[in-house]
Design a protein around this motif. Structure first.
Motif, short mmCIF file in Angstrom:
data_model
loop_
_atom_site.label_atom_id
_atom_site.label_comp_id
_atom_site.label_asym_id
_atom_site.label_seq_id
_atom_site.Cartn_x
_atom_site.Cartn_y
_atom_site.Cartn_z
N ARG A 1 54.09 36.32 37.12
CA ARG A 1 53.66 37.72 37.03
C ARG A 1 52.62 37.99 38.11
NH1 ARG A 1 50.70 41.83 34.85
NH2 ARG A 1 51.94 43.39 33.76
N HIS A 2 52.63 39.22 38.62
CA HIS A 2 51.66 39.58 39.66
C HIS A 2 50.25 39.62 39.09
CE1 HIS A 2 53.32 43.22 37.75
NE2 HIS A 2 52.05 43.58 37.69
N SER A 3 49.29 39.50 40.00
CA SER A 3 47.88 39.65 39.63
C SER A 3 47.34 40.82 40.45
CB SER A 3 47.15 38.34 40.00
OG SER A 3 45.79 38.57 40.20
N ILE A 4 47.05 41.92 39.77
CA ILE A 4 46.55 43.13 40.46
C ILE A 4 45.19 43.47 39.86
CG2 ILE A 4 46.91 45.63 40.81
CD1 ILE A 4 48.99 44.05 42.32
N ASN A 5 44.15 43.61 40.71
CA ASN A 5 42.84 43.98 40.15
C ASN A 5 42.41 45.36 40.68
OD1 ASN A 5 41.78 43.66 42.70
ND2 ASN A 5 40.63 41.80 42.22
N ASP A 6 41.23 45.79 40.28
CA ASP A 6 40.78 47.15 40.64
C ASP A 6 40.64 47.32 42.15
OD1 ASP A 6 40.80 47.85 38.02
OD2 ASP A 6 38.63 47.59 37.70
N ASP A 7 40.25 46.23 42.84
CA ASP A 7 40.12 46.33 44.31
C ASP A 7 41.48 46.60 44.94
OD1 ASP A 7 37.47 45.80 44.07
OD2 ASP A 7 37.62 43.66 44.62
N ASP A 8 42.53 45.93 44.42
CA ASP A 8 43.89 46.16 44.95
C ASP A 8 44.26 47.63 44.78
OD1 ASP A 8 44.18 43.42 45.41
OD2 ASP A 8 45.16 43.05 43.48
N ILE A 9 43.97 48.15 43.58
CA ILE A 9 44.34 49.54 43.27
C ILE A 9 43.58 50.50 44.19
CG2 ILE A 9 44.25 51.35 41.48
CD1 ILE A 9 44.72 48.95 39.45
N ALA A 10 42.27 50.23 44.37
CA ALA A 10 41.46 51.10 45.23
C ALA A 10 41.98 51.06 46.67
CB ALA A 10 40.00 50.65 45.18
N ALA A 11 42.41 49.89 47.13
CA ALA A 11 42.91 49.76 48.51
C ALA A 11 44.18 50.59 48.69
CB ALA A 11 43.17 48.28 48.83
N VAL A 12 45.06 50.55 47.70
CA VAL A 12 46.32 51.30 47.79
C VAL A 12 46.04 52.81 47.73
CG1 VAL A 12 48.51 51.78 46.64
CG2 VAL A 12 47.73 49.42 46.91
N VAL A 13 45.12 53.21 46.84
CA VAL A 13 44.79 54.63 46.73
C VAL A 13 44.20 55.13 48.05
CG1 VAL A 13 43.27 56.30 45.57
CG2 VAL A 13 44.54 54.60 44.22
N ALA A 14 43.33 54.33 48.65
CA ALA A 14 42.72 54.74 49.93
C ALA A 14 43.81 54.89 50.99
CB ALA A 14 41.68 53.71 50.36
N ALA A 15 44.78 53.99 50.99
CA ALA A 15 45.87 54.09 51.98
C ALA A 15 46.69 55.36 51.74
CB ALA A 15 46.77 52.85 51.91
N LEU A 16 46.92 55.68 50.47
CA LEU A 16 47.71 56.88 50.15
C LEU A 16 46.99 58.15 50.60
CD1 LEU A 16 49.06 55.95 46.61
CD2 LEU A 16 50.44 56.49 48.63
N LYS A 17 45.65 58.10 50.64
CA LYS A 17 44.88 59.28 51.05
C LYS A 17 44.71 59.35 52.57
CE LYS A 17 42.23 59.80 46.80
NZ LYS A 17 40.96 59.49 46.13
N SER A 18 45.18 58.33 53.27
CA SER A 18 44.99 58.30 54.72
C SER A 18 46.11 59.09 55.41
CB SER A 18 45.01 56.85 55.22
OG SER A 18 46.35 56.40 55.33
N ASP A 19 46.10 59.08 56.75
CA ASP A 19 47.12 59.83 57.50
C ASP A 19 48.44 59.07 57.59
OD1 ASP A 19 45.39 61.87 57.96
OD2 ASP A 19 44.68 61.08 59.88
#
Ligand SMILES: Cc1ncc(COP(=O)(O)O)c(C=O)c1O
Length: 374
Positions: A6-24
């Motif tokens: 099973r994958h291991s996803i933590n809050d930092d991973d989620i924040a990194a993806v959200v930041a990328a989604l908000k980028s250009d």
């Protein structure tokens, strides 16, 4: 059901993806380069990111110009992508048996399978344990052929003090969720030869040539790009590179946790004579992707079913690839690979993922008890 991986996803991973989604950038943007540079630091050779481990293998075979008439030597204990991506280039897939303990390709069997048409030896680091890379390298060098390493299971593993990725001519990685590092779907190609990596990269990006100094058509405007060899779209998007970057930053923690799970199993199986635990060769420091135990062949199915009934989502890795129906027209059925078939008949992959440490520590004894009583 507790799955085998099973994958291991933590809050930092989620924040990194959200930041990328908000980028250009959603697809190819600055995080692709950042992820590839960070990967290079971990694996010890320049890398390109791609959309899966299968794509990485396809790119590796494209880079060496694999085609009809060429042979590659592969182990039967692997996921079929190791072979499928070569067969789709028209190459002939040859099998060499595995070592009985690690299930990695046996250098002696490889040496016996070499012909004048052999173009590459393809090793797989089964369960995360590095193959015998120095021995394979020596055979490859003796015959002037390539050593390719399918390291789908082994990003972060160490072989004689050297990181996986820095040894073979080309190394491929998978970032599928059960793997040691994930981008959802994803993969990478590493190479110690810049020209091979460049060919892999071009194949993964539609074969497009953008550098005017390489153009064959020179009378076009600044918009011009051309194709000299066919390629495909295997790009890994920025959003997934964001996840990969974050995961890479904690690969050491992931290794520590997987080591701990390994140690808990070793304790739980103490004194359990009929179970064979994974071998660790003295020169290897693996990140364990799987925890493959071996049981008596006549009890394997019973144990497997009991474990599933009790909620442990065990798996068998792998049905030997040479026995897959797709190979029936290629393989000489008189050829046998006894170590691979014996390993398969005994193997069960127990759950192996960092989050297991969040369960009650008795979970490992509970698994051992189900096996003991099956
Ligand atoms: C040994 C091996 N090679 C190749 C692959 C293919 O990787 P992916 O699923 O990322 O395409 C896998 C993944 O399951 C694998 O285990």
């Amino acid at each position: 059901m507790i799955p085998y991986g099973r994958h291991s996803i933590n809050d930092d991973d989620i924040a990194a993806v959200v930041a990328a989604l908000k980028s250009d950038w959603l697809t190819t943007g600055p995080l692709v380069d950042e992820f590839e540079s960070a990967l290079e630091k971990v694996v010890g050779a320049p890398c390109i990111s791609v959309s899966s481990g299968t794509a990485a293998l396809h790119c590796a075979y494209a880079a060496i110009g694999l085609g009809p008439g060429d042979e590659i030597i592969t182990p039967p204990i692997t996921f079929i992508a190791t072979q499928a991506t070569a067969a789709l280039f028209g190459a002939t897939v040859v099998f060499a048996d595995v070592q009985p303990d690690t299930a990695n390709i046996d250098p002696q069997a490889v040496a016996a399978a070499i012909t004048p048409r052999t173009k590459a030896i393809v090793a797989v680091d089964y369960a995360g344990h590095p193959a015998d890379l120095d021995e394979l390298r020596a055979i490859a060098d003796r015959h002037g052929i390539y050593l390719i390493e399918d390291a789908s299971h082994s990003i972060g593993s160490i072989y004689k003090g050297r990181p996986i990725g820095s040894i073979a001519d080309i190394t491929t990685f998978s970032f599928f969720p059960t793997k040691n590092l994930t981008t959802g779907e994803g993969g990478a190609v590493a190479s110690i030869h810049p020209e091979l990596l460049e060919r892999a990269k071009r194949f993964s990006r539609q074969g497009l040539v953008r550098n005017p100094s390489e153009f064959k058509i020179t009378d076009q405007g600044p918009w011009h790009q051309e194709v000299h060899e066919f390629g495909l779209n295997y790009r890994l998007p920025d959003v997934l590179c964001a996840l990969g970057l974050s995961q890479l930053g904690r690969l050491k923690d992931i290794k520590r946790d997987r080591d701990l799970v390994f140690a808990r199993y070793v304790d739980a199986f103490q004194g359990f004579e009929t179970i064979i635990l994974p071998t660790v060769r003295t020169y290897a420091d693996p990140i364990w992707h799987l925890f493959p135990i071996r049981v008596q062949p006549n009890s394997r199915e019973r144990i497997f079913i009991k474990l599933r009934e009790k909620g442990f989502g065990v798996q068998v890795n792998y049905f030997p690839v040479h026995l897959q129906p797709v190979f029936s027209k290629y393989i000489n059925r008189n050829q046998v690979f006894p170590n691979a078939e014996s390993f398969y008949s005994q193997e069960i992959s127990l759950p192996m993922w960092p989050g297991l440490l969040d369960f009650d520590a008795g979970i490992f004894d509970a698994i051992a008890k189900v096996i003991r009583n099956a």
